[in-house]
Design a protein around this motif. Structure first.
Motif, PDB file in Angstrom:
ATOM      1  N   LYS A  65       4.149   6.128  -5.215  1.00  0.00           N
ATOM      2  CA  LYS A  65       4.104   6.307  -6.673  1.00  0.00           C
ATOM      3  C   LYS A  65       3.054   7.339  -7.056  1.00  0.00           C
ATOM      4  O   LYS A  65       3.282   8.160  -7.952  1.00  0.00           O
ATOM      5  CB  LYS A  65       3.827   4.968  -7.363  1.00  0.00           C
ATOM      6  CG  LYS A  65       4.989   4.007  -7.288  1.00  0.00           C
ATOM      7  CD  LYS A  65       4.654   2.681  -7.930  1.00  0.00           C
ATOM      8  CE  LYS A  65       5.818   1.713  -7.817  1.00  0.00           C
ATOM      9  NZ  LYS A  65       5.514   0.412  -8.450  1.00  0.00           N
ATOM     10  N   ALA A  66       1.917   7.323  -6.390  1.00  0.00           N
ATOM     11  CA  ALA A  66       0.870   8.299  -6.666  1.00  0.00           C
ATOM     12  C   ALA A  66       1.332   9.703  -6.326  1.00  0.00           C
ATOM     13  O   ALA A  66       1.089  10.659  -7.085  1.00  0.00           O
ATOM     14  CB  ALA A  66      -0.401   7.948  -5.888  1.00  0.00           C
ATOM     15  N   GLU A  67       2.026   9.853  -5.206  1.00  0.00           N
ATOM     16  CA  GLU A  67       2.556  11.159  -4.807  1.00  0.00           C
ATOM     17  C   GLU A  67       3.586  11.655  -5.811  1.00  0.00           C
ATOM     18  O   GLU A  67       3.600  12.837  -6.173  1.00  0.00           O
ATOM     19  CB  GLU A  67       3.180  11.072  -3.412  1.00  0.00           C
ATOM     20  CG  GLU A  67       2.174  10.885  -2.302  1.00  0.00           C
ATOM     21  CD  GLU A  67       2.820  10.526  -0.963  1.00  0.00           C
ATOM     22  OE1 GLU A  67       4.074  10.549  -0.852  1.00  0.00           O
ATOM     23  OE2 GLU A  67       2.058  10.202  -0.033  1.00  0.00           O
ATOM     24  N   LYS A  68       4.432  10.752  -6.267  1.00  0.00           N
ATOM     25  CA  LYS A  68       5.450  11.113  -7.253  1.00  0.00           C
ATOM     26  C   LYS A  68       4.800  11.561  -8.560  1.00  0.00           C
ATOM     27  O   LYS A  68       5.212  12.563  -9.157  1.00  0.00           O
ATOM     28  CB  LYS A  68       6.388   9.929  -7.484  1.00  0.00           C
ATOM     29  CG  LYS A  68       7.514  10.190  -8.444  1.00  0.00           C
ATOM     30  CD  LYS A  68       8.403   8.950  -8.563  1.00  0.00           C
ATOM     31  CE  LYS A  68       9.482   9.131  -9.598  1.00  0.00           C
ATOM     32  NZ  LYS A  68      10.300   7.921  -9.754  1.00  0.00           N
ATOM     33  N   GLU A 103       6.981  13.825 -17.054  1.00  0.00           N
ATOM     34  CA  GLU A 103       8.224  13.705 -16.299  1.00  0.00           C
ATOM     35  C   GLU A 103       8.303  12.345 -15.577  1.00  0.00           C
ATOM     36  O   GLU A 103       9.373  11.738 -15.486  1.00  0.00           O
ATOM     37  CB  GLU A 103       8.330  14.865 -15.297  1.00  0.00           C
ATOM     38  CG  GLU A 103       9.715  15.092 -14.764  1.00  0.00           C
ATOM     39  CD  GLU A 103      10.760  15.378 -15.833  1.00  0.00           C
ATOM     40  OE1 GLU A 103      11.899  14.868 -15.676  1.00  0.00           O
ATOM     41  OE2 GLU A 103      10.483  16.087 -16.813  1.00  0.00           O
ATOM     42  N   TYR A 104       7.170  11.882 -15.071  1.00  0.00           N
ATOM     43  CA  TYR A 104       7.125  10.577 -14.405  1.00  0.00           C
ATOM     44  C   TYR A 104       7.547   9.474 -15.370  1.00  0.00           C
ATOM     45  O   TYR A 104       8.335   8.597 -15.035  1.00  0.00           O
ATOM     46  CB  TYR A 104       5.707  10.317 -13.866  1.00  0.00           C
ATOM     47  CG  TYR A 104       5.576   9.087 -13.005  1.00  0.00           C
ATOM     48  CD1 TYR A 104       5.760   9.157 -11.630  1.00  0.00           C
ATOM     49  CD2 TYR A 104       5.281   7.842 -13.555  1.00  0.00           C
ATOM     50  CE1 TYR A 104       5.632   8.045 -10.814  1.00  0.00           C
ATOM     51  CE2 TYR A 104       5.165   6.711 -12.768  1.00  0.00           C
ATOM     52  CZ  TYR A 104       5.333   6.814 -11.397  1.00  0.00           C
ATOM     53  OH  TYR A 104       5.218   5.696 -10.600  1.00  0.00           O
ATOM     54  N   MET A 105       7.024   9.540 -16.582  1.00  0.00           N
ATOM     55  CA  MET A 105       7.339   8.515 -17.590  1.00  0.00           C
ATOM     56  C   MET A 105       8.822   8.531 -17.970  1.00  0.00           C
ATOM     57  O   MET A 105       9.403   7.487 -18.229  1.00  0.00           O
ATOM     58  CB  MET A 105       6.476   8.719 -18.840  1.00  0.00           C
ATOM     59  CG  MET A 105       4.998   8.441 -18.613  1.00  0.00           C
ATOM     60  SD  MET A 105       4.661   6.749 -18.062  1.00  0.00           S
ATOM     61  CE  MET A 105       5.084   5.836 -19.528  1.00  0.00           C
ATOM     62  N   LYS A 106       9.440   9.681 -17.974  1.00  0.00           N
ATOM     63  CA  LYS A 106      10.872   9.778 -18.289  1.00  0.00           C
ATOM     64  C   LYS A 106      11.713   9.049 -17.245  1.00  0.00           C
ATOM     65  O   LYS A 106      12.786   8.544 -17.556  1.00  0.00           O
ATOM     66  CB  LYS A 106      11.297  11.244 -18.359  1.00  0.00           C
ATOM     67  CG  LYS A 106      10.790  11.962 -19.567  1.00  0.00           C
ATOM     68  CD  LYS A 106      11.241  13.426 -19.526  1.00  0.00           C
ATOM     69  CE  LYS A 106      10.604  14.230 -20.641  1.00  0.00           C
ATOM     70  NZ  LYS A 106      10.956  15.652 -20.546  1.00  0.00           N
ATOM     71  N   LYS A 135       0.838  -1.200   0.000  1.00  0.00           N
ATOM     72  CA  LYS A 135       0.000   0.000   0.000  1.00  0.00           C
ATOM     73  C   LYS A 135       0.876   1.253   0.000  1.00  0.00           C
ATOM     74  O   LYS A 135       0.632   2.193  -0.772  1.00  0.00           O
ATOM     75  CB  LYS A 135      -0.916  -0.003   1.222  1.00  0.00           C
ATOM     76  CG  LYS A 135      -1.798   1.214   1.336  1.00  0.00           C
ATOM     77  CD  LYS A 135      -2.672   1.156   2.588  1.00  0.00           C
ATOM     78  CE  LYS A 135      -3.515   2.410   2.715  1.00  0.00           C
ATOM     79  NZ  LYS A 135      -4.342   2.380   3.929  1.00  0.00           N
ATOM     80  N   GLU A 136       1.888   1.278   0.856  1.00  0.00           N
ATOM     81  CA  GLU A 136       2.781   2.438   0.936  1.00  0.00           C
ATOM     82  C   GLU A 136       3.530   2.658  -0.375  1.00  0.00           C
ATOM     83  O   GLU A 136       3.739   3.800  -0.794  1.00  0.00           O
ATOM     84  CB  GLU A 136       3.755   2.265   2.097  1.00  0.00           C
ATOM     85  CG  GLU A 136       3.087   2.380   3.450  1.00  0.00           C
ATOM     86  CD  GLU A 136       3.979   1.961   4.613  1.00  0.00           C
ATOM     87  OE1 GLU A 136       5.117   1.479   4.383  1.00  0.00           O
ATOM     88  OE2 GLU A 136       3.520   2.095   5.766  1.00  0.00           O
ATOM     89  N   THR A 137       3.912   1.591  -1.049  1.00  0.00           N
ATOM     90  CA  THR A 137       4.599   1.698  -2.336  1.00  0.00           C
ATOM     91  C   THR A 137       3.698   2.368  -3.373  1.00  0.00           C
ATOM     92  O   THR A 137       4.135   3.259  -4.104  1.00  0.00           O
ATOM     93  CB  THR A 137       5.037   0.299  -2.835  1.00  0.00           C
ATOM     94  OG1 THR A 137       5.958  -0.246  -1.895  1.00  0.00           O
ATOM     95  CG2 THR A 137       5.687   0.378  -4.203  1.00  0.00           C
TER      96      THR A 137
END
Length: 163
Positions: free
Chosen positions: A147-150, A158-161, A141-143
């Motif tokens: 990822k959602a926060e990032k 930028e996330y995809m890069k 869950k924390e992982t």
């Protein structure tokens, strides 16, 4: 597993069992190429203290079903992908067992889920293992939350890069 070519998927199960602190034995036995060795292994598994068997198999996928026919406790089958039918043949072979010989079946190449299912079965009588499973769920869950926060912080491009 029936062959060392299955190690990539079966290794995922082993890794997760280790993370959860579950003892296991891993071996290569072919139900087709050495039926006498396979039969003896499955027949003595209960005496060795096994509570669950995870059996991965591709193509005709007889290993999980034959384990279930001999071993009186839960068997979890992992259908393994192959170059010809991409694991669908193994999936059908494992999931379509005759009445009285059930095999719990996970997704094609689902080594991690097989380990989690085995651990959950064992946790019905092991409260310490149950706590470790709950902690593992919390970590997952924390992982996802990280990822959602990032993604929210960086935006899609930028996330995809960074992937």
């Amino acid at each position: 597993m029936g062959s060392d070519s299955d190690m990539k998927v079966m290794g995922k199960a082993a890794d997760l069992l280790e993370k959860l602190g579950v003892e296991y034995e891993m071996t290569i036995i072919s139900a087709h190429r050495e039926p006498d060795v396979f039969y003896e292994y499955a027949k003595t598994a209960e005496e060795k203290g096994f509570k669950v068997i995870i059996a991965g198999a591709g193509m005709a996928a007889h290993l999980p079903g034959m384990c279930a026919a001999i071993f009186p406790m839960p068997v979890i089958g992992i259908p393994l992908s192959s170059k010809n039918l991409e694991g669908v043949d193994a999936l059908y072979s494992i999931v379509q067992m005759p009445p009285g010989i059930p095999v719990a079946t996970v997704a094609i190449d689902g080594g991690a889920n097989a380990a989690i299912l085995a651990a959950r079965i064992l946790a019905t009588s092991d409260s310490a293992l149950l706590l470790r499973l709950k902690e593992y769920s919390k970590e997952m869950k924390e992982t996802v939350q990280k990822k959602a926060e990032k993604l929210e912080k960086l935006g899609h491009s930028e996330y995809m890069k960074q992937m």
